[in-house]
Motif scaffolding. Structure first.
Motif, PDB file in Angstrom:
ATOM      1  N   ASP A  50      -3.913 -29.729   9.678  1.00  0.00           N
ATOM      2  CA  ASP A  50      -5.469 -29.414   9.280  1.00  0.00           C
ATOM      3  C   ASP A  50      -5.630 -27.901   8.573  1.00  0.00           C
ATOM      4  O   ASP A  50      -5.791 -27.023   8.646  1.00  0.00           O
ATOM      5  CB  ASP A  50      -5.647 -29.092  10.513  1.00  0.00           C
ATOM      6  CG  ASP A  50      -6.572 -30.088  11.145  1.00  0.00           C
ATOM      7  OD1 ASP A  50      -6.821 -30.727  10.495  1.00  0.00           O
ATOM      8  OD2 ASP A  50      -6.720 -30.378  12.861  1.00  0.00           O
ATOM      9  N   ASP A  51      -3.854 -27.311   9.523  1.00  0.00           N
ATOM     10  CA  ASP A  51      -3.330 -25.399   9.164  1.00  0.00           C
ATOM     11  C   ASP A  51      -3.106 -26.035   6.883  1.00  0.00           C
ATOM     12  O   ASP A  51      -3.529 -24.985   7.082  1.00  0.00           O
ATOM     13  CB  ASP A  51      -2.158 -25.798   9.198  1.00  0.00           C
ATOM     14  CG  ASP A  51      -2.169 -25.193  11.018  1.00  0.00           C
ATOM     15  OD1 ASP A  51      -3.305 -24.749  11.516  1.00  0.00           O
ATOM     16  OD2 ASP A  51      -0.694 -24.978  11.770  1.00  0.00           O
ATOM     17  N   LEU A  52      -2.924 -26.845   7.207  1.00  0.00           N
ATOM     18  CA  LEU A  52      -2.551 -26.673   5.372  1.00  0.00           C
ATOM     19  C   LEU A  52      -4.204 -26.652   4.639  1.00  0.00           C
ATOM     20  O   LEU A  52      -4.270 -26.117   3.925  1.00  0.00           O
ATOM     21  CB  LEU A  52      -1.890 -27.819   5.032  1.00  0.00           C
ATOM     22  CG  LEU A  52      -1.680 -28.168   3.291  1.00  0.00           C
ATOM     23  CD1 LEU A  52      -1.216 -26.436   2.528  1.00  0.00           C
ATOM     24  CD2 LEU A  52      -1.028 -29.472   3.414  1.00  0.00           C
ATOM     25  N   GLN A  54      -6.832 -26.444   5.877  1.00  0.00           N
ATOM     26  CA  GLN A  54      -7.714 -24.777   6.165  1.00  0.00           C
ATOM     27  C   GLN A  54      -7.136 -23.776   4.939  1.00  0.00           C
ATOM     28  O   GLN A  54      -7.379 -22.563   4.197  1.00  0.00           O
ATOM     29  CB  GLN A  54      -7.166 -24.133   7.157  1.00  0.00           C
ATOM     30  CG  GLN A  54      -8.242 -25.139   8.655  1.00  0.00           C
ATOM     31  CD  GLN A  54      -7.836 -24.247  10.385  1.00  0.00           C
ATOM     32  OE1 GLN A  54      -7.446 -23.406  10.112  1.00  0.00           O
ATOM     33  NE2 GLN A  54      -8.210 -25.533  10.535  1.00  0.00           N
ATOM     34  N   LEU A  55      -5.841 -23.098   4.874  1.00  0.00           N
ATOM     35  CA  LEU A  55      -5.494 -22.738   3.868  1.00  0.00           C
ATOM     36  C   LEU A  55      -5.641 -22.618   2.780  1.00  0.00           C
ATOM     37  O   LEU A  55      -6.086 -22.233   1.564  1.00  0.00           O
ATOM     38  CB  LEU A  55      -3.547 -22.413   4.006  1.00  0.00           C
ATOM     39  CG  LEU A  55      -3.751 -21.823   5.288  1.00  0.00           C
ATOM     40  CD1 LEU A  55      -1.644 -21.966   5.138  1.00  0.00           C
ATOM     41  CD2 LEU A  55      -3.304 -20.227   5.077  1.00  0.00           C
ATOM     42  N   LEU A  56      -5.983 -24.353   2.083  1.00  0.00           N
ATOM     43  CA  LEU A  56      -6.038 -24.123   0.971  1.00  0.00           C
ATOM     44  C   LEU A  56      -7.734 -24.494   0.660  1.00  0.00           C
ATOM     45  O   LEU A  56      -7.842 -23.806  -0.585  1.00  0.00           O
ATOM     46  CB  LEU A  56      -6.241 -26.582   0.763  1.00  0.00           C
ATOM     47  CG  LEU A  56      -4.758 -26.489   0.373  1.00  0.00           C
ATOM     48  CD1 LEU A  56      -4.175 -27.483   0.224  1.00  0.00           C
ATOM     49  CD2 LEU A  56      -4.275 -25.936  -1.013  1.00  0.00           C
ATOM     50  N   ALA A  57      -8.564 -24.477   1.580  1.00  0.00           N
ATOM     51  CA  ALA A  57     -10.200 -24.129   1.460  1.00  0.00           C
ATOM     52  C   ALA A  57      -9.831 -22.384   1.612  1.00  0.00           C
ATOM     53  O   ALA A  57     -10.644 -21.926   0.233  1.00  0.00           O
ATOM     54  CB  ALA A  57     -10.512 -24.755   2.294  1.00  0.00           C
ATOM     55  N   ARG A  58      -8.711 -21.920   2.262  1.00  0.00           N
ATOM     56  CA  ARG A  58      -8.981 -20.373   1.790  1.00  0.00           C
ATOM     57  C   ARG A  58      -8.719 -19.822   0.107  1.00  0.00           C
ATOM     58  O   ARG A  58      -9.071 -18.989   0.408  1.00  0.00           O
ATOM     59  CB  ARG A  58      -8.395 -19.591   2.974  1.00  0.00           C
ATOM     60  CG  ARG A  58      -8.514 -19.865   4.525  1.00  0.00           C
ATOM     61  CD  ARG A  58      -7.884 -18.886   4.797  1.00  0.00           C
ATOM     62  NE  ARG A  58      -7.457 -17.569   5.207  1.00  0.00           N
ATOM     63  CZ  ARG A  58      -6.113 -16.366   5.023  1.00  0.00           C
ATOM     64  NH1 ARG A  58      -5.331 -17.264   6.653  1.00  0.00           N
ATOM     65  NH2 ARG A  58      -6.397 -15.561   4.822  1.00  0.00           N
ATOM     66  N   ILE A  59      -7.791 -20.854   0.192  1.00  0.00           N
ATOM     67  CA  ILE A  59      -7.434 -20.297  -0.909  1.00  0.00           C
ATOM     68  C   ILE A  59      -8.421 -20.718  -2.365  1.00  0.00           C
ATOM     69  O   ILE A  59      -8.700 -19.392  -3.183  1.00  0.00           O
ATOM     70  CB  ILE A  59      -5.511 -20.768  -1.622  1.00  0.00           C
ATOM     71  CG1 ILE A  59      -5.737 -19.550  -2.452  1.00  0.00           C
ATOM     72  CG2 ILE A  59      -5.777 -22.212  -2.225  1.00  0.00           C
ATOM     73  CD1 ILE A  59      -4.797 -18.661  -3.412  1.00  0.00           C
TER      74      ILE A  59
END
Length: 72
Positions: A50-52, A54-59
């Motif tokens: 989930d953390d990964l 979320q970071l991919l979505a943010r980038i």
């Protein structure tokens, strides 16, 4: 991923205090750098994937908002 972004993004985007510093991008890169196979930044309630995600979505959101081609 973080190393690739650092190597290819203009340095000014990732150095606090410079004119083109991008706080959102810097936060994303620093969070990616903090990830290891056994420790991930983020809320303890989230799973590692989930953390990964979320970071991919943010980038991807950052790239869209900043009109930056990630070359993927």
């Amino acid at each position: 991923m973080a190393a690739t972004i650092r190597a290819n993004a203009p340095a000014d985007w990732l150095v606090e205090g410079l004119n083109d510093f991008d706080m959102e991008l810097c936060d994303i890169v620093e969070r990616l750098e903090a990830m290891t196979p056994h420790r991930f930044p983020g809320d303890c309630a989230d799973t590692h994937i989930d953390d990964l995600n979320q970071l991919l979505a943010r980038i991807f959101d950052w790239a869209d908002d900043s009109n930056v081609c990630l070359g993927l």
